[in-house]
Write a protein that holds these residues in place. Structure first.
Motif, mmCIF file in Angstrom:
data_model
loop_
_atom_site.group_PDB
_atom_site.id
_atom_site.type_symbol
_atom_site.label_atom_id
_atom_site.label_comp_id
_atom_site.label_asym_id
_atom_site.label_seq_id
_atom_site.Cartn_x
_atom_site.Cartn_y
_atom_site.Cartn_z
ATOM 1 N N LYS A 67 0.888 -1.095 -0.122
ATOM 2 C CA LYS A 67 -0.081 -0.098 -0.050
ATOM 3 C C LYS A 67 0.641 1.270 0.174
ATOM 4 C CE LYS A 67 -3.559 2.462 2.864
ATOM 5 N NZ LYS A 67 -4.294 2.723 1.630
ATOM 6 N N TRP A 68 1.862 1.375 0.756
ATOM 7 C CA TRP A 68 2.876 2.409 0.916
ATOM 8 C C TRP A 68 3.325 2.489 -0.563
ATOM 9 C CZ3 TRP A 68 4.503 6.205 4.114
ATOM 10 C CH2 TRP A 68 5.606 6.878 4.008
ATOM 11 N N GLU A 69 3.904 1.417 -1.063
ATOM 12 C CA GLU A 69 4.460 1.722 -2.660
ATOM 13 C C GLU A 69 3.723 2.163 -3.786
ATOM 14 O OE1 GLU A 69 8.059 -1.758 -2.128
ATOM 15 O OE2 GLU A 69 6.050 -2.459 -3.002
ATOM 16 N N LYS A 70 2.573 1.755 -3.402
ATOM 17 C CA LYS A 70 1.742 2.183 -4.363
ATOM 18 C C LYS A 70 1.159 3.733 -4.221
ATOM 19 C CE LYS A 70 -3.264 1.412 -6.209
ATOM 20 N NZ LYS A 70 -4.572 0.672 -5.785
ATOM 21 N N GLU A 71 1.260 4.387 -3.239
ATOM 22 C CA GLU A 71 1.121 5.662 -2.976
ATOM 23 C C GLU A 71 2.316 6.569 -3.043
ATOM 24 O OE1 GLU A 71 -1.264 6.129 0.617
ATOM 25 O OE2 GLU A 71 -2.688 4.658 0.278
ATOM 26 N N PHE A 72 3.497 5.885 -2.495
ATOM 27 C CA PHE A 72 4.506 6.735 -2.263
ATOM 28 C C PHE A 72 6.049 6.200 -3.034
ATOM 29 C CE2 PHE A 72 2.181 7.534 1.453
ATOM 30 C CZ PHE A 72 1.485 8.920 0.819
ATOM 31 N N SER A 73 5.769 5.458 -4.143
ATOM 32 C CA SER A 73 6.896 5.022 -4.833
ATOM 33 C C SER A 73 7.377 3.711 -4.295
ATOM 34 C CB SER A 73 8.035 5.976 -4.994
ATOM 35 O OG SER A 73 8.978 5.445 -5.947
ATOM 36 N N TYR A 74 8.438 2.956 -4.943
ATOM 37 C CA TYR A 74 8.761 1.578 -4.528
ATOM 38 C C TYR A 74 10.374 1.632 -4.846
ATOM 39 C CZ TYR A 74 9.077 0.426 -9.429
ATOM 40 O OH TYR A 74 9.280 0.348 -10.760
ATOM 41 N N PRO A 75 11.321 0.694 -4.218
ATOM 42 C CA PRO A 75 10.643 -0.124 -3.285
ATOM 43 C C PRO A 75 10.551 0.229 -1.962
ATOM 44 C CG PRO A 75 12.928 -0.395 -3.655
ATOM 45 C CD PRO A 75 12.641 0.638 -4.676
ATOM 46 N N ALA A 76 9.882 -0.045 -0.972
ATOM 47 C CA ALA A 76 9.589 0.856 0.246
ATOM 48 C C ALA A 76 10.924 0.447 1.144
ATOM 49 C CB ALA A 76 8.535 0.034 1.080
ATOM 50 N N SER A 77 11.883 -0.415 1.091
ATOM 51 C CA SER A 77 13.202 -0.181 1.607
ATOM 52 C C SER A 77 13.744 1.120 1.348
ATOM 53 C CB SER A 77 13.986 -1.517 1.353
ATOM 54 O OG SER A 77 13.317 -2.710 1.830
ATOM 55 N N ILE A 78 13.585 1.661 0.406
ATOM 56 C CA ILE A 78 14.185 2.839 0.001
ATOM 57 C C ILE A 78 13.336 4.142 0.085
ATOM 58 C CG2 ILE A 78 15.409 4.316 -1.711
ATOM 59 C CD1 ILE A 78 16.156 1.503 -3.125
ATOM 60 N N THR A 79 12.108 4.005 -0.060
ATOM 61 C CA THR A 79 10.868 5.071 -0.049
ATOM 62 C C THR A 79 10.288 5.227 1.274
ATOM 63 O OG1 THR A 79 9.331 3.821 -0.963
ATOM 64 C CG2 THR A 79 10.781 4.620 -2.588
ATOM 65 N N GLY A 80 10.469 4.328 1.844
ATOM 66 C CA GLY A 80 9.794 4.277 3.394
ATOM 67 C C GLY A 80 10.016 5.524 4.168
ATOM 68 N N ALA A 81 9.242 6.101 5.202
ATOM 69 C CA ALA A 81 9.645 6.668 5.947
ATOM 70 C C ALA A 81 10.722 6.387 7.159
ATOM 71 C CB ALA A 81 8.233 7.367 7.118
ATOM 72 N N THR A 82 11.650 7.389 7.434
ATOM 73 C CA THR A 82 12.803 6.783 8.176
ATOM 74 C C THR A 82 13.134 7.718 9.578
ATOM 75 O OG1 THR A 82 14.249 8.078 6.848
ATOM 76 C CG2 THR A 82 13.785 5.903 6.233
ATOM 77 N N SER A 83 13.799 7.332 10.350
ATOM 78 C CA SER A 83 14.598 7.915 11.541
ATOM 79 C C SER A 83 16.162 7.800 11.328
ATOM 80 C CB SER A 83 14.188 7.618 12.708
ATOM 81 O OG SER A 83 14.585 8.360 13.645
ATOM 82 N N ALA A 84 16.968 8.779 11.251
ATOM 83 C CA ALA A 84 18.460 8.544 11.046
ATOM 84 C C ALA A 84 19.245 9.344 12.014
ATOM 85 C CB ALA A 84 18.589 9.044 9.394
ATOM 86 N N ILE A 85 20.558 8.582 12.368
ATOM 87 C CA ILE A 85 21.492 9.670 13.018
ATOM 88 C C ILE A 85 22.751 9.499 12.337
ATOM 89 C CG2 ILE A 85 22.756 9.855 15.130
ATOM 90 C CD1 ILE A 85 20.281 8.710 16.697
ATOM 91 N N SER A 86 23.494 10.300 11.965
ATOM 92 C CA SER A 86 25.089 10.280 11.620
ATOM 93 C C SER A 86 25.998 11.020 12.665
ATOM 94 C CB SER A 86 25.237 10.889 10.435
ATOM 95 O OG SER A 86 24.641 9.980 9.242
ATOM 96 N N CYS A 87 27.184 10.437 12.721
ATOM 97 C CA CYS A 87 27.994 11.256 13.603
ATOM 98 C C CYS A 87 29.110 11.841 12.624
ATOM 99 C CB CYS A 87 28.548 10.183 14.797
ATOM 100 S SG CYS A 87 29.513 10.678 15.869
#
Length: 397
Positions: free
Chosen positions: A143-163
């Motif tokens: 459903k996410w991929e249909k609405e917001f592009s694919y693949p969801a492993s790349i296009t999904g909403a995320t949280s990130a930290i870099s140092c």
């Protein structure tokens, strides 16, 4: 989608860098699991007293958790996020900005990326639903991929930290809300793994190495059209400047932009994964671009650039980074969208390039720093020629 088990000898990651990474994993995963355990009403509630005027619970909650966890780990830590700018002790008068060895260690976080898409997605469900129940349902990824592009492993909403430590990126940690995947880039390699449904206390670097699979960056050696296919953010309705900044970079014409653009509303931290084995091989991406965007969108790419290795020659990097600048750059909120070398956060000391955190932290709000950057596979001849002909700098750490 291609995952490959980690069979190569792992590089060592010792001492303080391992400690910083484990602290970031703890912070990110606590924020992630707390978000999963909340309900939709909490996630979509406006938080007028915190951050920006459009801050929601799903923005504020993860950010507060991440900042507090990193502060608990190190009371002297500097944390840069979009909602609050920066948190941590101020620079001392004895600080020597000309010496990279004295640069402050800085954590830079995007606690909730693709929040507009996540908001629209969650708003389709009843407010009293728990978020973990929604994301655990069959068909949610599709459903996410249909609405917001694919693949969801790349296009999904995320949280990130870099140092950034001593002026160089030492890791990036990215959690995908939609696919429940954790991506880690560090000296031990680039890994991805599926997270358990419930939080475990010992998800640290050792856990990632034992349970993760290698995230490969296979290159683009093929037809010229593939080398020119790209992903960048061109702006939503009303967001003036992004399309203009891209065209003024003169990488492609306006007609070519329409032809080669793969996706124009991607996430920030996960954008580097378009160059990885997660992207379907029948439609490879030739380059990604930070289009005058804020540092929290692209800082996480730098670890992948530093640590990804060529599949054919482990001594060679898999990715190449170029910094784009213009004679008359566009601005957003009074900040340059593309910076020439003497205004860039990438500074040269003793013939090496560093992320100048001393200069960054002297900004009134470090999270507002913007840059225009290209990352391409090392064998993308078109990107190399286009960048070199325009005199753009190669950024190597």
């Amino acid at each position: 989608m291609l995952y490959v088990h980690h069979t190569n000898e792992r590089l060592s990651m010792q001492g303080v860098e391992r400690s910083h990474l484990n602290a970031a994993l703890v912070a990110t995963l606590k924020a992630y699991y707390d978000f999963r355990n909340s309900n939709i009403e909490d996630a979509l509630r406006p938080i007028a007293a915190y951050g920006k005027k459009d801050t929601l619970g799903m923005d504020a909650g993860p950010e507060i958790t991440i900042c507090e966890e990193l502060k608990r780990y190190d009371a002297g830590a500097v944390v840069v996020t979009e909602e609050i700018g920066s948190k941590g002790p101020q620079l001392s008068d004895t600080f020597r900005p000309s010496d990279p060895q004295t640069f402050r260690t800085v954590f830079i976080s995007d606690p909730t990326d693709r929040s507009n898409q996540l908001k629209a997605f969650l708003a389709q469900f009843p407010e009293n639903n728990k978020i973990e129940d929604i994301f655990g349902n069959e068909g949610i990824v599709e459903k996410w991929e249909k609405e917001f592009s694919y693949p969801a492993s790349i296009t999904g909403a995320t949280s990130a930290i870099s140092c950034i430590r001593r002026g160089v990126p030492i890791f990036a940690v990215i959690v995908n809300y939609i696919t429940q995947e954790l991506s880690v880039s560090c000296a031990a390699g680039n890994m991805i793994l599926r997270l358990p449904n419930q939080r475990q206390e010992e998800i640290n670097l050792d856990y990632v190495l034992a349970n993760g699979k290698v995230l490969q960056f296979p290159g683009i050696d093929g037809e010229m059209k593939s080398m020119q296919r790209f992903v960048t953010f061109l702006g939503d309705a009303g967001k003036i400047g992004y399309r203009e900044n891209f065209l003024d970079s003169e990488l492609v014409s306006e007609e070519q932009m329409e032809e080669f653009l793969h996706y124009g509303k991607p996430g920030g931290p996960s954008r580097a994964l378009y160059l990885s084995s997660l992207q379907p091989r029948e439609k490879p991406i030739g380059f990604i671009l930070a289009n005058g965007e804020k540092i929290g969108e692209w800082i996480h790419w730098l670890s992948f650039v530093r640590f990804a290795r060529s599949l054919h020659d482990d001594s060679q990097p898999a990715l190449t980074l170029y910094e784009i600048f213009q004679d008359r750059p566009w601005t957003k909120e009074g900040v340059l969208m593309s910076t020439p070398p003497n205004y860039s956060v990438f500074r040269e000391y003793d013939k090496k390039l560093f992320v100048d955190t001393s200069w960054l932290l002297r900004m009134p709000n470090p999270s507002q720093l913007r840059s225009t950057l290209i990352i391409a596979p090392h064998d993308n001849r078109w990107a190399m020629r286009a960048s070199s002909q325009s005199g753009y700098r190669t950024i190597m750490f």
